[in-house]
Design an enzyme around this catalytic site. Sequence first.
Site, PDB file in Angstrom:
ATOM      1  N   PRO A   2       0.836  -1.206   0.000  1.00 37.05           N
ATOM      2  CA  PRO A   2       0.000   0.000   0.000  1.00 37.05           C
ATOM      3  C   PRO A   2       0.873   1.260   0.000  1.00 37.05           C
ATOM      4  CG  PRO A   2      -0.656  -1.512   1.749  1.00 37.05           C
ATOM      5  CD  PRO A   2       0.629  -2.022   1.190  1.00 37.05           C
ATOM      6  N   GLU A   3       0.578   2.180  -0.906  1.00 37.75           N
ATOM      7  CA  GLU A   3       1.292   3.452  -0.970  1.00 37.75           C
ATOM      8  C   GLU A   3       0.326   4.557  -0.541  1.00 37.75           C
ATOM      9  OE1 GLU A   3       3.379   3.837  -4.749  1.00 37.75           O
ATOM     10  OE2 GLU A   3       3.524   1.661  -4.938  1.00 37.75           O
ATOM     11  N   HIS A  94      -3.656 -15.658   8.509  1.00 39.86           N
ATOM     12  CA  HIS A  94      -2.929 -14.421   8.249  1.00 39.86           C
ATOM     13  C   HIS A  94      -3.212 -13.324   9.277  1.00 39.86           C
ATOM     14  CE1 HIS A  94      -2.938 -15.959   3.876  1.00 39.86           C
ATOM     15  NE2 HIS A  94      -1.894 -16.406   4.540  1.00 39.86           N
ATOM     16  N   ARG A 113       2.472 -11.744   4.864  1.00 39.06           N
ATOM     17  CA  ARG A 113       3.943 -11.779   4.920  1.00 39.06           C
ATOM     18  C   ARG A 113       4.519 -11.222   6.215  1.00 39.06           C
ATOM     19  NH1 ARG A 113       6.562 -10.503  -0.744  1.00 39.06           N
ATOM     20  NH2 ARG A 113       8.365 -11.097   0.485  1.00 39.06           N
ATOM     21  N   ARG A 152      21.958  14.576  -5.866  1.00 37.52           N
ATOM     22  CA  ARG A 152      21.822  13.126  -5.685  1.00 37.52           C
ATOM     23  C   ARG A 152      22.202  12.385  -6.960  1.00 37.52           C
ATOM     24  NH1 ARG A 152      19.047  11.383  -1.068  1.00 37.52           N
ATOM     25  NH2 ARG A 152      18.214  13.129   0.132  1.00 37.52           N
TER      26      ARG A 152
END
Length: 279
Positions: A2-3, A94, A113, A152
């Site tokens: 999820p973002e 889960h 996970r 960067r």
Amino acid sequence: MPELPEVETIRGELAARIVGRAFVAPPLVLDPRLVQRLFVQEFSQALLGQEISGISRRGKYLLFHLSGSLTLIAHLKMTGALLLSAAPFTSLRHLRAVFFLGGGLELRFSDPRRFGAVWLVLDPAEVLGGLGPEPLEPGFTPGVLGERLRGRKAPIKAVLLNQGVIAGLGNIYADEALFRASLAPWRAAGSLTAPETAALHGAVRATLAEALAGGGTSFSDYLRPDGSRGGFASCLQAHRREGQPCYRCGAAIARLGLRGRSAYYCPRCQGMPGGDGNG
Ligand SMILES: [Zn+2]
């Protein structure tokens, strides 16, 4: 994973259902590793009786503001989901924790996970202190983005994933924003010109706003609190579209390994690795 758009969707849907409700019984913590920095018993005791006064989001973190001075913070990481009790369950295997709320509601932390985490803290900055700016906030301008990219040498795709540079982007929306801005994912972040930075800034915001409007992107793991899926996967233009035609130019979308992640891009719109193109 999820973002920002997925976590913000979850935030809004949970807020509508559970703000004003209290933790009326100690949570059932099935996996003690979910709870960070506190023993499960301390965590459970501190949570008991606390009412949820509001839910906010910072980057990919959810913050449950409690009636005392504590904040419960959750990060779903790869596969976490926060499901309200009405949601259908595929597997109890889960489940990592169940929180019992007033009105008979259960908030279930499901996470195949098991990388997700929760914290209970007095000062959220203890957990969130290192995060970069929120890309949808008014203060996030092209100038701010330019400052954060300056100097960067890492690939722009990798830098967009760095939560200390910008909070909330992950693999999906970094690919989508770079496609939208016609920028090669391997370009050194500090090499972007001012117009390219402005294009990327607009692309990040537009991509996130559209995904948010679509309820986020579900491939397999992301679920909304009622167990339903996000509707944005069919709107993706680059991410996970390897071999399929670019919607803009018709060339086949390609995939490249970049710093251990996959980057999806259009070789014609965004450039070829090692070639000049726009890359
Ligand atoms: Zn193209």
